[in-house]
Design an enzyme around this catalytic site. Structure first.
Site, PDB file in Angstrom:
ATOM      1  CE1 TYR A  76      -4.893  -0.634  -3.966  1.00  0.00           C
ATOM      2  CE2 TYR A  76      -6.410   0.702  -5.258  1.00  0.00           C
ATOM      3  CZ  TYR A  76      -5.136   0.247  -5.012  1.00  0.00           C
ATOM      4  OH  TYR A  76      -4.105   0.672  -5.815  1.00  0.00           O
ATOM      5  CB  SER A 112      -3.321 -13.267 -12.918  1.00  0.00           C
ATOM      6  OG  SER A 112      -4.568 -12.687 -12.601  1.00  0.00           O
ATOM      7  N   GLY A 138      -6.466 -13.857  -9.475  1.00  0.00           N
ATOM      8  CA  GLY A 138      -7.171 -13.250  -8.343  1.00  0.00           C
ATOM      9  C   GLY A 138      -6.634 -13.665  -6.985  1.00  0.00           C
ATOM     10  CB  ALA A 139      -4.136 -15.942  -5.819  1.00  0.00           C
ATOM     11  CG  HIS A 172      -2.079  -0.986   1.071  1.00  0.00           C
ATOM     12  ND1 HIS A 172      -3.191  -0.772   0.278  1.00  0.00           N
ATOM     13  CD2 HIS A 172      -2.241  -2.206   1.608  1.00  0.00           C
ATOM     14  CE1 HIS A 172      -3.995  -1.827   0.370  1.00  0.00           C
ATOM     15  NE2 HIS A 172      -3.439  -2.721   1.160  1.00  0.00           N
ATOM     16  CB  THR A 173       4.369   2.024  -0.214  1.00  0.00           C
ATOM     17  OG1 THR A 173       4.795   0.874  -0.946  1.00  0.00           O
ATOM     18  CG2 THR A 173       4.487   1.761   1.274  1.00  0.00           C
ATOM     19  CG  ASP A 174       1.359   0.766  -5.591  1.00  0.00           C
ATOM     20  OD1 ASP A 174       0.518   0.882  -4.669  1.00  0.00           O
ATOM     21  OD2 ASP A 174       1.141   0.125  -6.640  1.00  0.00           O
ATOM     22  CG  LEU A 230       0.452 -14.767  -6.227  1.00  0.00           C
ATOM     23  CD1 LEU A 230       0.749 -16.244  -6.401  1.00  0.00           C
ATOM     24  CD2 LEU A 230       1.498 -14.125  -5.331  1.00  0.00           C
ATOM     25  CG  ASP A 235       0.332  -5.287  -9.212  1.00  0.00           C
ATOM     26  OD1 ASP A 235       1.068  -5.325  -8.204  1.00  0.00           O
ATOM     27  OD2 ASP A 235      -0.915  -5.345  -9.155  1.00  0.00           O
TER      28      ASP A 235
HETATM   29  P1  ADP Z   1      -4.682 -10.522  -9.645  1.00  0.00           P
HETATM   30  O1  ADP Z   1      -4.006  -9.546 -10.534  1.00  0.00           O
HETATM   31  O2  ADP Z   1      -4.268 -10.376  -8.222  1.00  0.00           O
HETATM   32  O3  ADP Z   1      -4.564 -11.939 -10.096  1.00  0.00           O
HETATM   33  P2  ADP Z   1      -6.961  -9.037 -10.516  1.00  0.00           P
HETATM   34  O4  ADP Z   1      -8.364  -8.996 -10.035  1.00  0.00           O
HETATM   35  O5  ADP Z   1      -6.185  -7.781 -10.518  1.00  0.00           O
HETATM   36  O6  ADP Z   1      -6.228 -10.176  -9.645  1.00  0.00           O
HETATM   37  O7  ADP Z   1      -6.905  -9.602 -11.991  1.00  0.00           O
HETATM   38  C1  ADP Z   1      -7.566 -10.791 -12.315  1.00  0.00           C
HETATM   39  C2  ADP Z   1      -8.252 -10.608 -13.646  1.00  0.00           C
HETATM   40  O8  ADP Z   1      -7.272 -10.556 -14.705  1.00  0.00           O
HETATM   41  C3  ADP Z   1      -9.146 -11.791 -14.001  1.00  0.00           C
HETATM   42  O9  ADP Z   1     -10.434 -11.636 -13.446  1.00  0.00           O
HETATM   43  C4  ADP Z   1      -9.158 -11.722 -15.515  1.00  0.00           C
HETATM   44  O10 ADP Z   1     -10.074 -10.756 -15.979  1.00  0.00           O
HETATM   45  C5  ADP Z   1      -7.750 -11.225 -15.847  1.00  0.00           C
HETATM   46  N1  ADP Z   1      -6.859 -12.367 -16.107  1.00  0.00           N
HETATM   47  C6  ADP Z   1      -5.664 -12.605 -15.582  1.00  0.00           C
HETATM   48  N2  ADP Z   1      -5.097 -13.748 -16.065  1.00  0.00           N
HETATM   49  C7  ADP Z   1      -5.974 -14.250 -16.950  1.00  0.00           C
HETATM   50  C8  ADP Z   1      -6.005 -15.405 -17.792  1.00  0.00           C
HETATM   51  N3  ADP Z   1      -4.999 -16.287 -17.830  1.00  0.00           N
HETATM   52  N4  ADP Z   1      -7.105 -15.592 -18.564  1.00  0.00           N
HETATM   53  C9  ADP Z   1      -8.106 -14.708 -18.552  1.00  0.00           C
HETATM   54  N5  ADP Z   1      -8.128 -13.626 -17.780  1.00  0.00           N
HETATM   55  C10 ADP Z   1      -7.097 -13.374 -16.970  1.00  0.00           C
HETATM   56 MG    MG Z   2      -4.176  -7.414 -10.427  1.00  0.00          MG
END
Ligand code: ADP
Ligand code: MG
Length: 353
Positions: A211, A117, A112-113, A28-30, A115, A162
């Site tokens: 957030y 994605s 959505g964990a 929470h610093t960025d 990390l 990120d």
């Molecule tokens: P985090 O970045 O922590 O994983 P976010 O809610 O920021 O969680 O991002 C997740 C979203 O990014 C998903 O709901 C989807 O829309 C998109 N996403 C990420 N990776 C994939 C993937 N491999 N296939 C489809 N959508 C993805």
């Molecule tokens: Mg994200």
């Protein structure tokens, strides 16, 4: 998983990938223009791109088993295609012309964990477009474009952490990043250590509303203290004049920035671990973004032999904990900690380690 050929009946022109990331310190610093310390995780998102045979973009996620078609002039209202289409749009706005594309996403980054994605998909897509169209884009520009895509086209008001991590970090080292200046340094892990990440099994349900509230509180605190951003204050005592809860929010950000800066001086594994433990306490008590499951998991990790320190990672309210542990024993340590967490009645999972 399904292949590009199976979906689009042709081989892709280019492929590119980007890793997920975990933040070791600097939570929470960025968005306070402060300091962060992420590293890449082994899991990657891969994007394969070819030319569309018609006048539409075709996006397919192998993970979601879902395809979306979009006319190039149209916006995508929801779902994963916003991230991909957003990358195309920000490049178009920067003056590049992009033909209709076929895009396949395949990822081992948990979605959505916490990390990231989302940054992995953006950075992989932008790297793929750079390759396909022979664009001259630096890793920092890729990160900035990815952030813009997420903010403007996926509606997530995220900082730059990120995307910078996905674009610059690797799994063997940490990236110290000044999110105001984008100055950065690549740092080794403390000798003989590795990270492990365990998912709490609790989804981050409250995360986005909390957030936005925390962001607003930090902005209010900075205004009250007469600075552009909380990054401009290094003495936590300066917060004493603020009302609650702004005082606690500001104190977290200031002490967290100081913890990241401490690492730059060079610290032992034990000292690094203590900074992580202090970060968790600050996120729990001052920033109030932890939950019982994360406290339980961080506590178990902190008390497992071979762990130097542990904390919740990501925005909080669910998600994962990261720990720094003795490199040669990371796997057994992760299993031991997970077993204790399971015994406490939770449903966790080892994500890294
Ligand atoms: P985090 O970045 O922590 O994983 P976010 O809610 O920021 O969680 O991002 C997740 C979203 O990014 C998903 O709901 C989807 O829309 C998109 N996403 C990420 N990776 C994939 C993937 N491999 N296939 C489809 N959508 C993805
Ligand atoms: Mg994200």
């Amino acid at each position: 998983m399904i292949s590009f050929e199976q979906i689009f009946n042709a081989a892709p022109e280019v492929e590119a990938s980007a890793p997920g990331r975990v933040n070791l310190l600097g939570e929470h610093t960025d968005y306070n223009e402060g300091f962060v310390l992420p590293t890449a995780i082994p899991q990657q998102t891969r994007v394969s791109i070819g030319y569309s045979p018609n006048d539409r973009h075709h996006f397919y996620s192998a993970n979601l088993e879902e395809g979306v078609d979009v006319a190039p002039s149209k916006l995508v209202p929801e779902g994963f295609a916003r991230y991909l289409n957003g990358c195309i749009r920000v490049l178009e706005e920067a003056g590049h012309s992009i033909p209709p594309l076929n895009v396949l996403v395949t990822s081992s980054v948990p979605i959505g964990a916490g990390l990231s994605s989302s940054a992995a998909i953006e950075v992989a897509m932008l790297r793929g477009l750079r390759l396909l169209l022979n664009l001259n884009l630096s890793p920092v520009q890729i990160a900035q474009l990815g952030q813009q895509a997420e903010v403007r086209y996926a509606g997530v008001n995220c900082g730059i952490l990120d995307q910078m991590a996905a674009s610059l970090a690797d799994t063997d080292r940490m990236v110290f990043l000044d999110t105001r200046t984008l100055d950065r340094q690549i740092l080794p892990f403390p000798t003989g250590t590795k990270i492990l990440v365990i998912d709490s099994g609790v989804a981050r349900s409250l995360a986005s509303s909390a957030y936005n509230q925390r962001r607003a509180e930090c902005e209010a605190a900075a205004r009250a203290l007469g600075v552009k951003a909380l990054r401009d204050i290094s003495d936590p005592q300066a917060t004493e004049t603020l009302p609650f809860p702004l005082r606690k929010r500001a104190r977290h950000v200031i002490t967290e920035n100081n913890r990241v800066l401490k690492v730059l001086e060079g610290v032992s594994a034990c000292a690094f671990g203590e900074l992580m433990n202090a970060s968790h306490a600050s996120l729990r008590d001052d920033y109030e973004v932890s939950i019982p499951a994360l406290d339980e998991l961080a506590g178990i990790l902190q008390n497992t032999l071979g762990v130097f320190g542990a904390r919740l990672t990501g925005a909080g309210f669910g998600g994962a904990c990261v720990a720094l542990a003795i490199a040669s024993e990371v796997r057994s340590i992760a299993k031991k900690a997970l077993a204790r967490y399971t015994n406490a009645g939770y449903n966790g999972k080892i994500l890294v380690g």
